[in-house]
Write a protein that holds these residues in place. Structure first.
Motif, short mmCIF file in Angstrom:
data_model
loop_
_atom_site.label_atom_id
_atom_site.label_comp_id
_atom_site.label_asym_id
_atom_site.label_seq_id
_atom_site.Cartn_x
_atom_site.Cartn_y
_atom_site.Cartn_z
N ASP A 192 0.60 -1.17 -0.10
CA ASP A 192 -0.10 -0.13 0.14
C ASP A 192 0.94 1.43 0.05
OD1 ASP A 192 -2.30 -1.52 -0.13
OD2 ASP A 192 -2.19 -1.64 2.39
N LYS A 195 0.69 3.27 -3.52
CA LYS A 195 -0.46 3.89 -3.55
C LYS A 195 -0.66 5.03 -2.74
CE LYS A 195 -5.39 2.95 -3.45
NZ LYS A 195 -6.41 1.92 -3.12
N SER A 198 1.14 8.25 -3.79
CA SER A 198 0.54 9.27 -4.73
C SER A 198 -0.48 10.52 -4.44
CB SER A 198 -0.24 8.44 -5.86
OG SER A 198 -1.33 8.00 -5.06
N LEU A 224 2.47 5.18 -10.10
CA LEU A 224 1.84 6.35 -9.39
C LEU A 224 0.84 7.14 -10.16
CD1 LEU A 224 3.92 5.17 -7.37
CD2 LEU A 224 3.91 7.38 -6.30
N THR A 275 6.53 -2.33 -6.62
CA THR A 275 5.80 -2.35 -7.75
C THR A 275 5.91 -3.41 -8.73
OG1 THR A 275 5.48 -1.02 -9.82
CG2 THR A 275 7.62 -1.00 -8.95
#
Length: 313
Positions: A192, A195, A198, A224, A275
């Protein structure tokens, strides 16, 4: 009427050693023996020299043959000319503890921190008389390399001018970095983190290209979303100082992050572990033009960098 000596025939530089031997020995025969010439060959060279310098060189006296005053005066000039000729053809070499040279190299602050600090230390220890002129990367750097205004440059992946060479120094990865007490540090599941990043302002780096600089948003390529704000900088080190007192996040080359994480109180995650996108990395090179490819000093510099261990600490 006063006689002036002048060259009346095209000079034959091959005859200079014989003229030097004549001055040393005062005899055609002895000069020939010293150079391994037969008597006829020595006599032919002597005849050529007399025509070339318009002087008899040796004259008969009651005490035997003597050198003319003109030839005696040529002695130091002939010796210097022979030494210069030998210097042209002697083997090229660079002696680190003796020779004084200057290396002009262009780099960004990234290259300064990851490569040049170590090279400077190495040169001061092993080649004390070598100076290094470090210049900042600019839009004309590769043109300056072609024109001989700089000797080498540190460069990431990219096209080079014709007749330029490159030597791989290392491959670099990225860390997602923020201040140690950033809200991201409280996220327990690393899946997480990307995410969450961003949601915060992003600092990006302007990296050098062949004709200038280009903005590199590594985090966007990693998947992102667009950040609420974006700040760009041409300096990694300067950009890092923007992190401790803000909620900004940044993709930082791993070697730079590890240099400053303790000093600036930063936390980071290896980006490729966060990622599923293609791994983010770049290769870092030393580049130079072909004109200096065979220069012994430049060969020595390249070899020192080749032998250095640039693996991540």
């Amino acid at each position: 009427m006063h006689k002036t000596n002048s060259i009346t025939h095209s000079p034959n530089l091959n005859n200079l050693p014989f003229l030097a031997a004549i001055i040393e020995h005062g005899s055609v025969t002895q000069a020939g023996l010293a150079l391994g010439l037969s008597q006829p060959a020595a006599s032919r060279v002597m005849a050529q020299l007399r025509k070339q310098i318009n002087d008899p060189i040796l004259v008969r006296t009651r005490n035997g043959y003597q050198l003319t005053d003109y030839v005696l005066g040529l002695g130091p000039t002939i010796k210097a000319a022979i030494e210069l000729t030998h210097g042209v053809f002697k083997s090229k070499s660079f002696q680190p503890l003796v020779d004084a040279r200057t290396l002009t190299l262009a780099t960004t602050d990234y290259g300064l921190l990851t490569v040049m600090l170590r090279l400077n230390q190495h040169v001061q220890k092993h080649a004390y008389q070598v100076s290094i002129d470090q210049q900042g990367w600019n839009a004309q750097t590769l043109s300056q390399l072609e024109q001989g205004q700089i000797d080498m440059a540190l460069f990431n992946e990219g096209d080079l001018p014709v007749d330029c060479h490159r030597q791989l120094l290392f491959k670099e990865t990225y860390h997602l970095v923020c201040r140690a007490k950033h809200p991201l540090s409280k996220i327990k599941d690393t899946k997480d983190i990307l995410k969450g990043a961003s949601l915060y302002p992003r600092i990006t780096f302007n990296y050098p290209t062949g004709n200038g600089f280009a903005c590199d948003d590594v985090l966007q390529r990693a998947g992102l979303n667009n950040p609420p704000a974006r700040h760009s900088s041409p300096y990694f080190q300067g950009a890092l100082w923007m992190l401790p007192n803000t909620d900004s996040v940044m993709a930082v080359p791993s070697r730079i992050y590890k240099l400053f994480k303790t000093q600036l109180g930063l936390i980071g995650w290896q980006l490729n572990n966060l990622t599923k996108a293609s791994p983010e990395s770049f290769e870092y090179y030393l580049v130079w033009h072909h004109r200096s490819h065979e220069d012994p000093f430049h060969i020595w510099v390249r070899q020192q960098l080749k032998e250095m261990d640039f693996s991540e600490a």
